[in-house]
Design a protein around this motif. Structure first.
Motif, PDB file in Angstrom:
ATOM      1  N   SER A  23       3.844   4.905  -5.067  1.00 63.18           N
ATOM      2  CA  SER A  23       3.135   6.035  -5.269  1.00 63.18           C
ATOM      3  C   SER A  23       3.837   7.607  -4.881  1.00 63.18           C
ATOM      4  CB  SER A  23       1.773   5.948  -4.342  1.00 63.18           C
ATOM      5  OG  SER A  23       0.902   6.986  -4.187  1.00 63.18           O
ATOM      6  N   LEU A  24       3.570   8.431  -6.213  1.00 65.23           N
ATOM      7  CA  LEU A  24       4.207   9.820  -5.993  1.00 65.23           C
ATOM      8  C   LEU A  24       3.209  10.868  -5.593  1.00 65.23           C
ATOM      9  CD1 LEU A  24       6.118   9.652  -9.250  1.00 65.23           C
ATOM     10  CD2 LEU A  24       6.918   8.875  -7.066  1.00 65.23           C
ATOM     11  N   VAL A  25       2.001  10.316  -4.872  1.00 66.57           N
ATOM     12  CA  VAL A  25       0.951  11.326  -4.695  1.00 66.57           C
ATOM     13  C   VAL A  25       0.474  11.073  -3.347  1.00 66.57           C
ATOM     14  CG1 VAL A  25      -1.132  12.512  -5.525  1.00 66.57           C
ATOM     15  CG2 VAL A  25       0.921  11.933  -6.907  1.00 66.57           C
ATOM     16  N   PRO A  26       0.287  11.917  -2.421  1.00 68.36           N
ATOM     17  CA  PRO A  26      -0.252  11.643  -1.092  1.00 68.36           C
ATOM     18  C   PRO A  26      -1.796  10.907  -1.252  1.00 68.36           C
ATOM     19  CG  PRO A  26       0.930  13.374  -0.785  1.00 68.36           C
ATOM     20  CD  PRO A  26       0.907  13.194  -2.151  1.00 68.36           C
ATOM     21  N   SER A  27      -2.789  11.668  -1.874  1.00 63.65           N
ATOM     22  CA  SER A  27      -4.074  11.292  -2.181  1.00 63.65           C
ATOM     23  C   SER A  27      -4.352   9.909  -2.777  1.00 63.65           C
ATOM     24  CB  SER A  27      -5.094  12.377  -2.746  1.00 63.65           C
ATOM     25  OG  SER A  27      -4.568  12.646  -4.141  1.00 63.65           O
ATOM     26  N   GLN A  28      -3.245   9.644  -3.733  1.00 67.99           N
ATOM     27  CA  GLN A  28      -3.528   8.251  -4.411  1.00 67.99           C
ATOM     28  C   GLN A  28      -2.866   7.246  -3.719  1.00 67.99           C
ATOM     29  OE1 GLN A  28      -3.684  10.475  -8.854  1.00 67.99           O
ATOM     30  NE2 GLN A  28      -1.874   9.282  -8.387  1.00 67.99           N
ATOM     31  N   THR A  29      -1.711   7.616  -2.878  1.00 68.37           N
ATOM     32  CA  THR A  29      -1.534   6.381  -1.696  1.00 68.37           C
ATOM     33  C   THR A  29      -2.434   6.163  -0.985  1.00 68.37           C
ATOM     34  OG1 THR A  29       0.727   7.507  -1.706  1.00 68.37           O
ATOM     35  CG2 THR A  29       0.132   6.242  -0.016  1.00 68.37           C
ATOM     36  N   GLU A  30      -3.322   7.024  -0.272  1.00 67.96           N
ATOM     37  CA  GLU A  30      -4.383   6.661   0.561  1.00 67.96           C
ATOM     38  C   GLU A  30      -5.449   5.895  -0.119  1.00 67.96           C
ATOM     39  OE1 GLU A  30      -7.365   8.916   3.640  1.00 67.96           O
ATOM     40  OE2 GLU A  30      -7.146   9.766   1.791  1.00 67.96           O
ATOM     41  N   LEU A  31      -5.415   6.122  -1.557  1.00 69.27           N
ATOM     42  CA  LEU A  31      -6.470   5.398  -2.371  1.00 69.27           C
ATOM     43  C   LEU A  31      -5.899   3.678  -2.418  1.00 69.27           C
ATOM     44  CD1 LEU A  31      -8.826   5.035  -4.412  1.00 69.27           C
ATOM     45  CD2 LEU A  31      -7.341   5.546  -6.273  1.00 69.27           C
ATOM     46  N   LEU A  32      -4.728   3.756  -2.740  1.00 68.28           N
ATOM     47  CA  LEU A  32      -4.168   2.362  -2.792  1.00 68.28           C
ATOM     48  C   LEU A  32      -4.399   1.521  -1.677  1.00 68.28           C
ATOM     49  CD1 LEU A  32      -0.815   3.567  -4.553  1.00 68.28           C
ATOM     50  CD2 LEU A  32      -2.880   2.489  -5.773  1.00 68.28           C
ATOM     51  N   ALA A  33      -4.105   2.300  -0.440  1.00 72.94           N
ATOM     52  CA  ALA A  33      -4.418   1.624   0.755  1.00 72.94           C
ATOM     53  C   ALA A  33      -5.918   1.092   0.781  1.00 72.94           C
ATOM     54  CB  ALA A  33      -4.064   2.544   2.109  1.00 72.94           C
ATOM     55  N   LEU A  37      -4.013  -2.873  -1.283  1.00 75.21           N
ATOM     56  CA  LEU A  37      -2.866  -3.096  -1.958  1.00 75.21           C
ATOM     57  C   LEU A  37      -1.735  -2.751  -1.011  1.00 75.21           C
ATOM     58  CD1 LEU A  37      -3.818  -1.080  -5.440  1.00 75.21           C
ATOM     59  CD2 LEU A  37      -3.273  -3.644  -5.152  1.00 75.21           C
ATOM     60  N   GLU A  38      -1.830  -3.047   0.283  1.00 78.33           N
ATOM     61  CA  GLU A  38      -0.769  -2.908   1.037  1.00 78.33           C
ATOM     62  C   GLU A  38       0.328  -3.671   0.642  1.00 78.33           C
ATOM     63  OE1 GLU A  38       0.296  -2.871   6.001  1.00 78.33           O
ATOM     64  OE2 GLU A  38      -1.455  -3.288   5.221  1.00 78.33           O
ATOM     65  N   GLU A  39       0.493  -4.910   0.411  1.00 72.65           N
ATOM     66  CA  GLU A  39       1.451  -5.774   0.187  1.00 72.65           C
ATOM     67  C   GLU A  39       2.109  -5.443  -1.198  1.00 72.65           C
ATOM     68  OE1 GLU A  39       0.539  -9.854  -0.065  1.00 72.65           O
ATOM     69  OE2 GLU A  39      -0.407 -10.041   2.137  1.00 72.65           O
ATOM     70  N   GLN A  40       1.610  -4.646  -2.127  1.00 69.78           N
ATOM     71  CA  GLN A  40       1.851  -4.424  -3.240  1.00 69.78           C
ATOM     72  C   GLN A  40       2.842  -3.072  -3.386  1.00 69.78           C
ATOM     73  OE1 GLN A  40      -1.024  -5.545  -2.938  1.00 69.78           O
ATOM     74  NE2 GLN A  40      -1.430  -7.341  -4.337  1.00 69.78           N
ATOM     75  N   VAL A  41       2.268  -2.042  -2.433  1.00 66.10           N
ATOM     76  CA  VAL A  41       2.963  -0.663  -2.500  1.00 66.10           C
ATOM     77  C   VAL A  41       4.300  -0.834  -1.849  1.00 66.10           C
ATOM     78  CG1 VAL A  41       2.817   1.535  -1.707  1.00 66.10           C
ATOM     79  CG2 VAL A  41       0.812   0.380  -2.705  1.00 66.10           C
ATOM     80  N   VAL A  42       5.438  -0.607  -2.420  1.00 67.39           N
ATOM     81  CA  VAL A  42       6.768  -0.566  -1.774  1.00 67.39           C
ATOM     82  C   VAL A  42       7.454   0.745  -1.693  1.00 67.39           C
ATOM     83  CG1 VAL A  42       7.135  -2.777  -2.897  1.00 67.39           C
ATOM     84  CG2 VAL A  42       7.780  -0.790  -3.980  1.00 67.39           C
ATOM     85  N   GLY A  43       6.833   1.824  -1.934  1.00 63.48           N
ATOM     86  CA  GLY A  43       7.735   3.188  -2.084  1.00 63.48           C
ATOM     87  C   GLY A  43       6.529   4.043  -2.037  1.00 63.48           C
ATOM     88  N   ILE A  44       6.684   5.168  -1.240  1.00 59.34           N
ATOM     89  CA  ILE A  44       5.756   6.315  -1.087  1.00 59.34           C
ATOM     90  C   ILE A  44       6.759   7.743  -0.917  1.00 59.34           C
ATOM     91  CG2 ILE A  44       3.961   4.970  -0.216  1.00 59.34           C
ATOM     92  CD1 ILE A  44       4.535   6.053   2.585  1.00 59.34           C
TER      93      ILE A  44
END
Length: 257
Positions: A23-33, A37-44
């Motif tokens: 994820s390259l965007v803070p607000s969308q990182t929070e959405l992914l959480a 999708l914690e296991e799927q997200v590898v980079g922020i």
């Protein structure tokens, strides 16, 4: 899976449901959480502060405007999620040469809804995405409109920069019943003379991207003595993911002098 992102690019995830997401965007990182999708997200990015635990468990790939391409290559993502406005075009073009990149483009609340649903579909989290959109819609029905005051919403200092028409911030100002006193589109630079000449009822000083403080209230009060200056939470006005669930309660809590 193949889909079209919000800037019209066709995005194909070759291995089905993505298992290594950046994820390259803070607000969308929070959405992914919030989409679980914690296991799927590898980079922020270094600006992705929610959830706080991810700062320790995910790889930092640089900022929103300066990706560490070598770090991204090492992570071998099968999906990168970014935003047209918050990320830089050159970096996105480079990433697209190797990886599926899904870009959002958010100006309206409907854009935000479609982004959440689009990412939900892309990551096999349709049900969770629908629940988040429903909670946002429900929360926004509780907003108590404020008096139709003329406001300037500042996002930067030296030079002064404001949010104008064609921005998500402008959309939320309008939803609150305010009139944006800045009519130049996007994020115009305002000279001190221009700012003084606008003579808004209120100047909103955002907590981000520039961290405005009380000393800046005093500075602007000298420049615009008849205007009331207020520090506001920039996340509530500019984050277009699941944080929108919290925004109406914050808006309703605002005390305007």
């Amino acid at each position: 899976m193949t889909c079209t992102d919000q800037v019209g690019n066709v995005v194909t995830t070759y291995n089905g449901t993505p298992k290594r997401i950046i994820s390259l965007v803070p607000s969308q990182t929070e959405l992914l959480a919030d989409l679980r999708l914690e296991e799927q997200v590898v980079g922020i990015t270094k600006f992705c502060i929610y959830p706080p635990s991810w700062r320790k468990t995910k790889t930092i790939i640089g900022g929103t405007k300066n990706f560490h391409i070598d770090t991204i290559h090492r992570l071998k993502p099968d999906l990168i999620i970014g935003n047209k406005e918050e990320n830089y075009e050159e970096g996105i073009v480079t990433l697209r040469e190797t990886y599926p990149v899904w870009l959002s483009d958010i100006v309206t609340l409907e854009d935000a809804r479609q982004m959440i649903q689009g990412i939900g579909a892309l990551t096999a989290r349709q049900q969770e995405a629908a629940a988040i959109v429903h909670r946002i819609d429900t929360a926004f029905t509780t907003i108590r409109p404020l008096p139709p005051k003329r406001v300037v919403y500042l996002i930067w200092r030296d030079p002064w920069m404001a949010a104008g028409p064609g921005t998500f911030i402008d959309t939320l100002l309008g939803r609150l019943g305010w009139i944006n006193a800045v009519q130049q589109p996007r994020y115009p630079v305002l000279t001190p003379a221009t700012l003084a000449a606008v003579q808004p009822d209120y100047i909103m000083l955002s907590s981000e991207p520039y961290p405005f403080r009380e000393k800046h209230v005093a500075e602007l009060q000298q420049l615009c003595p008849a205007t009331r200056c207020i520090l506001v939470d920039g996340e509530m006005f500019s984050w277009y993911g699941s944080r929108l669930i919290q925004a109406p309660a914050y808006f309703n809590s605002l005390t305007l002098p």
